[in-house]
Design an enzyme around this catalytic site. Sequence first.
Site, PDB file in Angstrom:
ATOM      1  N   LYS A  33       0.854  -1.200   0.000  1.00 50.32           N
ATOM      2  CA  LYS A  33       0.000   0.000   0.000  1.00 50.32           C
ATOM      3  C   LYS A  33       0.883   1.241   0.000  1.00 50.32           C
ATOM      4  O   LYS A  33       1.765   1.381   0.839  1.00 50.32           O
ATOM      5  CB  LYS A  33      -0.907   0.002   1.225  1.00 50.32           C
ATOM      6  CG  LYS A  33      -1.776   1.261   1.336  1.00 50.32           C
ATOM      7  CD  LYS A  33      -2.815   1.130   2.439  1.00 50.32           C
ATOM      8  CE  LYS A  33      -2.399   1.705   3.759  1.00 50.32           C
ATOM      9  NZ  LYS A  33      -2.252   3.181   3.807  1.00 50.32           N
ATOM     10  N   ASP A  60      -3.485   4.304  -1.959  1.00 52.08           N
ATOM     11  CA  ASP A  60      -4.423   4.741  -0.914  1.00 52.08           C
ATOM     12  C   ASP A  60      -4.402   6.273  -0.819  1.00 52.08           C
ATOM     13  O   ASP A  60      -3.815   6.831   0.096  1.00 52.08           O
ATOM     14  CB  ASP A  60      -3.983   4.083   0.407  1.00 52.08           C
ATOM     15  CG  ASP A  60      -4.821   4.512   1.601  1.00 52.08           C
ATOM     16  OD1 ASP A  60      -5.966   4.955   1.418  1.00 52.08           O
ATOM     17  OD2 ASP A  60      -4.307   4.402   2.738  1.00 52.08           O
ATOM     18  N   LYS A  62      -7.403   8.111  -1.237  1.00 53.21           N
ATOM     19  CA  LYS A  62      -8.732   8.522  -0.734  1.00 53.21           C
ATOM     20  C   LYS A  62      -9.260   9.755  -1.463  1.00 53.21           C
ATOM     21  O   LYS A  62      -9.558  10.784  -0.846  1.00 53.21           O
ATOM     22  CB  LYS A  62      -8.682   8.805   0.770  1.00 53.21           C
ATOM     23  CG  LYS A  62      -8.148   7.660   1.611  1.00 53.21           C
ATOM     24  CD  LYS A  62      -8.139   8.020   3.096  1.00 53.21           C
ATOM     25  CE  LYS A  62      -7.614   6.907   3.975  1.00 53.21           C
ATOM     26  NZ  LYS A  62      -6.168   6.630   3.849  1.00 53.21           N
ATOM     27  N   ASP A  65     -13.499  14.779  -4.141  1.00 52.95           N
ATOM     28  CA  ASP A  65     -13.573  16.059  -4.857  1.00 52.95           C
ATOM     29  C   ASP A  65     -14.850  16.024  -5.694  1.00 52.95           C
ATOM     30  O   ASP A  65     -15.677  15.116  -5.528  1.00 52.95           O
ATOM     31  CB  ASP A  65     -12.313  16.203  -5.738  1.00 52.95           C
ATOM     32  CG  ASP A  65     -11.902  17.664  -5.934  1.00 52.95           C
ATOM     33  OD1 ASP A  65     -12.784  18.482  -6.288  1.00 52.95           O
ATOM     34  OD2 ASP A  65     -10.723  17.975  -5.732  1.00 52.95           O
ATOM     35  N   THR A 118     -10.990   5.522  11.197  1.00 50.13           N
ATOM     36  CA  THR A 118     -11.038   5.013  12.580  1.00 50.13           C
ATOM     37  C   THR A 118     -10.672   6.097  13.592  1.00 50.13           C
ATOM     38  O   THR A 118     -10.932   5.949  14.782  1.00 50.13           O
ATOM     39  CB  THR A 118     -10.112   3.789  12.757  1.00 50.13           C
ATOM     40  OG1 THR A 118      -8.916   4.016  12.025  1.00 50.13           O
ATOM     41  CG2 THR A 118     -10.762   2.530  12.255  1.00 50.13           C
ATOM     42  N   ARG A 209       3.143  -1.193  10.809  1.00 50.91           N
ATOM     43  CA  ARG A 209       4.288  -1.289  11.713  1.00 50.91           C
ATOM     44  C   ARG A 209       4.698  -2.687  12.172  1.00 50.91           C
ATOM     45  O   ARG A 209       5.906  -2.930  12.300  1.00 50.91           O
ATOM     46  CB  ARG A 209       4.070  -0.344  12.905  1.00 50.91           C
ATOM     47  CG  ARG A 209       4.284   1.113  12.490  1.00 50.91           C
ATOM     48  CD  ARG A 209       3.636   2.087  13.412  1.00 50.91           C
ATOM     49  NE  ARG A 209       2.172   2.018  13.329  1.00 50.91           N
ATOM     50  CZ  ARG A 209       1.357   2.806  14.017  1.00 50.91           C
ATOM     51  NH1 ARG A 209       1.860   3.713  14.838  1.00 50.91           N
ATOM     52  NH2 ARG A 209       0.054   2.682  13.863  1.00 50.91           N
TER      53      ARG A 209
HETATM   54  O1  C5P Z   1       1.118   0.542  11.271  1.00 54.36           O
HETATM   55  P1  C5P Z   1      -0.336   0.173  11.165  1.00 54.36           P
HETATM   56  O2  C5P Z   1      -0.569  -1.313  10.981  1.00 54.36           O
HETATM   57  O3  C5P Z   1      -1.157   0.758  12.289  1.00 54.36           O
HETATM   58  O4  C5P Z   1      -0.806   0.882   9.807  1.00 54.36           O
HETATM   59  C1  C5P Z   1      -2.130   0.869   9.373  1.00 54.36           C
HETATM   60  C2  C5P Z   1      -2.245   1.527   8.033  1.00 54.36           C
HETATM   61  O5  C5P Z   1      -3.636   1.587   7.700  1.00 54.36           O
HETATM   62  C3  C5P Z   1      -1.730   2.956   7.967  1.00 54.36           C
HETATM   63  O6  C5P Z   1      -1.241   3.178   6.640  1.00 54.36           O
HETATM   64  C4  C5P Z   1      -2.975   3.783   8.218  1.00 54.36           C
HETATM   65  O7  C5P Z   1      -2.890   5.047   7.632  1.00 54.36           O
HETATM   66  C5  C5P Z   1      -4.034   2.935   7.527  1.00 54.36           C
HETATM   67  N1  C5P Z   1      -5.393   3.152   8.005  1.00 54.36           N
HETATM   68  C6  C5P Z   1      -5.778   2.981   9.339  1.00 54.36           C
HETATM   69  N2  C5P Z   1      -7.084   3.205   9.713  1.00 54.36           N
HETATM   70  C7  C5P Z   1      -7.983   3.576   8.789  1.00 54.36           C
HETATM   71  C8  C5P Z   1      -7.627   3.737   7.449  1.00 54.36           C
HETATM   72  C9  C5P Z   1      -6.306   3.506   7.090  1.00 54.36           C
HETATM   73  O8  C5P Z   1      -4.966   2.619  10.168  1.00 54.36           O
HETATM   74  N3  C5P Z   1      -9.241   3.732   9.159  1.00 54.36           N
END
Ligand code: C5P
Length: 232
Positions: A33, A60, A62, A65, A118, A209
């Site tokens: 992603k 990603d 999003k 517009d 979220t 992460r």
């Molecule tokens: O590091 P981690 O597993 O928390 O990363 C989650 C990824 O998913 C990040 O790129 C974050 O921006 C994305 N994301 C999220 N919650 C959302 C939409 C996207 O954590 N509702």
Amino acid sequence: MSHSKVIVALDFPGEKKAMQLVEKLDPELCRLKVGKELFTRCGPSLVKKLVASGFDVFLDLKFHDIPNTVAKACESAAELGVWMLNVHSMGGAAMMAAARHVLNYDDAPLLIAVTLLTSSGEKELGALGINETPADFVKRLAMMAKQAGLDGVVCSAQEAAMLKQQCGSDFLLVTPGIRPENASVDDQNRIMTPKRAIENGSNYLVIGRPVTQSDDPVRVLTAINADIGFAS
Ligand code: C5P
């Protein structure tokens, strides 16, 4: 094409760091992603490089517009050869339909919508004048995305079972907030293990992460793939 349900979030400040990880990975192990941080810094050339290396790339960005602008942005994204891209469902039904209209051909990228981030909950919805529970709001936006012909939505794994029931088994659910057992929670608050998320109806797991900060990302990915019943 990879069959892994894991999409690794390349949340890095630049190409060098991103490629240090990507060079250890294999398209059979995971998809990738690219989000706003990396794209804004490195642009389409990095996306094309990842695609040329054989990875399925979820762009990603999003898009949100007026319908014409989003449709043109989707066309541009599709030209990069990405596997999946997204728009923000709060752009509305006409905007989503315009995006679908231009991505309506064989082997077009999958087109999905973000429902409610979220980071937003009841309080944030209330401040926007929306007096609905987050769950009802997500359900309504997901149905709007489905009716506009989109392939699925990004949602929390907590909402996955409810949305599968509401939107049907073909409607794709892409879920972030995933943490293997014993992994650090970081700043996510409503987390779920890979296995539980798949059991709840998630089709693809966005994981950042736990993989990107690991000393051995291949080991972590192999363990997650095995946990959800996918051996590469
Ligand atoms: O590091 P981690 O597993 O928390 O990363 C989650 C990824 O998913 C990040 O790129 C974050 O921006 C994305 N994301 C999220 N919650 C959302 C939409 C996207 O954590 N509702």
